[in-house]
Design a protein around this motif. Structure first.
Motif, short mmCIF file in Angstrom:
data_model
loop_
_atom_site.label_atom_id
_atom_site.label_comp_id
_atom_site.label_asym_id
_atom_site.label_seq_id
_atom_site.Cartn_x
_atom_site.Cartn_y
_atom_site.Cartn_z
N TYR A 65 1.95 -1.12 -18.72
CA TYR A 65 1.71 -1.79 -17.45
C TYR A 65 3.05 -2.09 -16.80
O TYR A 65 4.10 -2.00 -17.43
N LEU A 66 3.01 -2.42 -15.51
CA LEU A 66 4.22 -2.62 -14.73
C LEU A 66 4.62 -4.08 -14.71
O LEU A 66 3.77 -4.97 -14.77
N LYS A 67 5.92 -4.32 -14.61
CA LYS A 67 6.44 -5.68 -14.60
C LYS A 67 6.27 -6.35 -13.24
O LYS A 67 6.44 -7.56 -13.13
N PHE A 68 5.98 -5.57 -12.20
CA PHE A 68 5.71 -6.16 -10.89
C PHE A 68 4.22 -6.06 -10.58
O PHE A 68 3.47 -5.35 -11.27
N THR A 69 3.77 -6.74 -9.53
CA THR A 69 2.34 -6.81 -9.23
C THR A 69 2.04 -6.38 -7.79
O THR A 69 1.03 -6.79 -7.21
N PHE A 70 2.89 -5.55 -7.22
CA PHE A 70 2.66 -5.06 -5.87
C PHE A 70 2.30 -3.58 -5.93
O PHE A 70 3.12 -2.75 -6.36
N LEU A 71 1.08 -3.26 -5.49
CA LEU A 71 0.64 -1.87 -5.53
C LEU A 71 1.51 -0.99 -4.65
O LEU A 71 1.81 0.16 -5.00
N GLU A 72 1.94 -1.52 -3.50
CA GLU A 72 2.76 -0.73 -2.60
C GLU A 72 4.08 -0.31 -3.26
O GLU A 72 4.59 0.78 -3.01
N GLN A 73 4.61 -1.18 -4.11
CA GLN A 73 5.84 -0.84 -4.81
C GLN A 73 5.61 0.31 -5.78
O GLN A 73 6.46 1.21 -5.91
N ALA A 74 4.46 0.30 -6.45
CA ALA A 74 4.12 1.42 -7.35
C ALA A 74 3.92 2.71 -6.56
O ALA A 74 4.36 3.79 -6.97
N PHE A 75 3.27 2.60 -5.38
CA PHE A 75 3.06 3.78 -4.54
C PHE A 75 4.40 4.36 -4.08
O PHE A 75 4.58 5.58 -4.04
N ASP A 76 5.34 3.49 -3.72
CA ASP A 76 6.65 3.97 -3.28
C ASP A 76 7.37 4.74 -4.38
O ASP A 76 7.97 5.80 -4.13
N LYS A 77 7.31 4.22 -5.60
CA LYS A 77 7.98 4.89 -6.71
C LYS A 77 7.35 6.25 -6.99
O LYS A 77 8.04 7.24 -7.26
N LEU A 78 6.03 6.32 -6.92
CA LEU A 78 5.36 7.60 -7.16
C LEU A 78 5.67 8.60 -6.05
O LEU A 78 5.88 9.78 -6.31
N ALA A 79 5.72 8.11 -4.80
CA ALA A 79 6.04 9.01 -3.69
C ALA A 79 7.47 9.52 -3.80
O ALA A 79 7.75 10.70 -3.55
N ASP A 80 8.42 8.64 -4.19
CA ASP A 80 9.81 9.06 -4.35
C ASP A 80 9.95 10.12 -5.44
O ASP A 80 10.86 10.96 -5.38
#
Length: 296
Positions: A244-259
């Motif tokens: 699981y991720l250490k942050f809780t913002f879905l948009e942040q996960a989306f940004d990393k996947l898009a990058d």
């Protein structure tokens, strides 16, 4: 004989014991093709079967069709290859390793070579989607693990950014190590709805974003923002659903996947009423949502 007549449109002769049009029963699937197609690859199993003189030695079903006890679904690709010696598969074909095994059985070495390179790059699309975490390791698993570890660490080393994300301008070396695969992220949340349908829903903060997929891909995308405490020492080539991720913002996960070059291919969500308040009739709902990302 009646069986020979049912097996094709043209009657065989002593010099040419097989008819021009041949019916095959492969694992319960019926195929109709020409005799020259079946003997188009010299040395193959079908060539050996349909160039022999003793036709009676070949197995037949109750309707006189020649019977082959193999995978009837995958035989369509074997037959397509026999027609023009080319391989055309659907996108995201999940049966590649099984088709390679069929090609080996039918003694088609060129087809085996066509299938083998893609297996090494896209084995994340395995044969058994319900068993994404097999315990059996191949004999060369140690060597594969070392190579995968090196490729997974390379993007983080050249990028130098948080999470090991590959930044623009790092060169062609970082692009070559990108491998195809799926990553699924999911989260559980809750919200409260009042008795009045016009009342705004009260949403609670996302507690945790979970990551499912191949370990090497998850580490490449999320880097040090990936919490591995629940599944330490997981080999890079294996799959996991416990990160699981250490942050809780879905948009942040989306940004990393898009990058990292991923794009969303599917998503789904469910909601269940977990609790109803006796005094206010407020209902607390729990939800689970998944987003599936893929990189070619």
């Amino acid at each position: 004989m009646a069986l020979a007549d049912n097996a094709g449109c043209a009657k065989p002769s002593e010099d040419f014991p097989f008819p021009e049009i041949i019916e095959l029963n492969v694992g319960g699937q019926v195929y109709i093709t020409r005799h020259p197609t079946l003997v188009s690859v010299p040395g193959s199993l079908l060539w050996e079967m349909f160039t022999q003189k003793n036709v009676r030695s070949l197995a037949r079903d109750s309707k006189g069709r020649f019977f082959v006890d193999r995978d009837g679904f995958l035989f369509r690709y074997i037959l397509d290859y026999m027609r023009d010696q080319q391989l055309v598969l659907p996108d995201h074909f999940p049966e590649r390793s099984r088709l390679q095994r069929e090609a080996e059985y039918f003694m088609l070495p060129e087809l085996v070579k066509m299938l083998a390179p893609k297996l090494s790059k896209q084995n994340s699309l395995g044969d058994d989607p319900c068993q994404s975490d097999p315990e059996e390791l191949s004999p060369n698993a140690d060597a594969t693990r070392n190579l995968t570890s090196a490729s997974a660490m390379l993007p983080s080393a050249v990028a130098g950014g948080p999470g090991g994300a590959v930044t623009a301008g790092v060169g062609a070396a970082s692009t070559d190590v990108r491998r195809a695969g799926f990553i699924t992220i999911g989260y559980r949340g809750s919200y409260t709805l009042g008795r009045d349908s016009q009342t705004d829903a009260k949403f609670r903060r996302v507690a945790r974003i979970m990551v499912c997929g191949k370990t090497s891909l998850a580490k490449e995308v999320f880097g040090d923002t990936l919490n591995e405490s629940r599944d330490p020492d997981r080999p890079p080539e294996r799959y996991t659903s416990r990160y699981y991720l250490k942050f809780t913002f879905l948009e942040q996960a989306f940004d990393k996947l898009a990058d990292a070059g991923f794009h969303m291919v599917a998503c789904n969500s469910t909601g269940t009423c977990a609790f109803a308040h006796d005094q206010t009739d407020d209902r607390i709902w729990t939800s689970y949502t998944e987003y599936v990302f893929y990189r070619e």
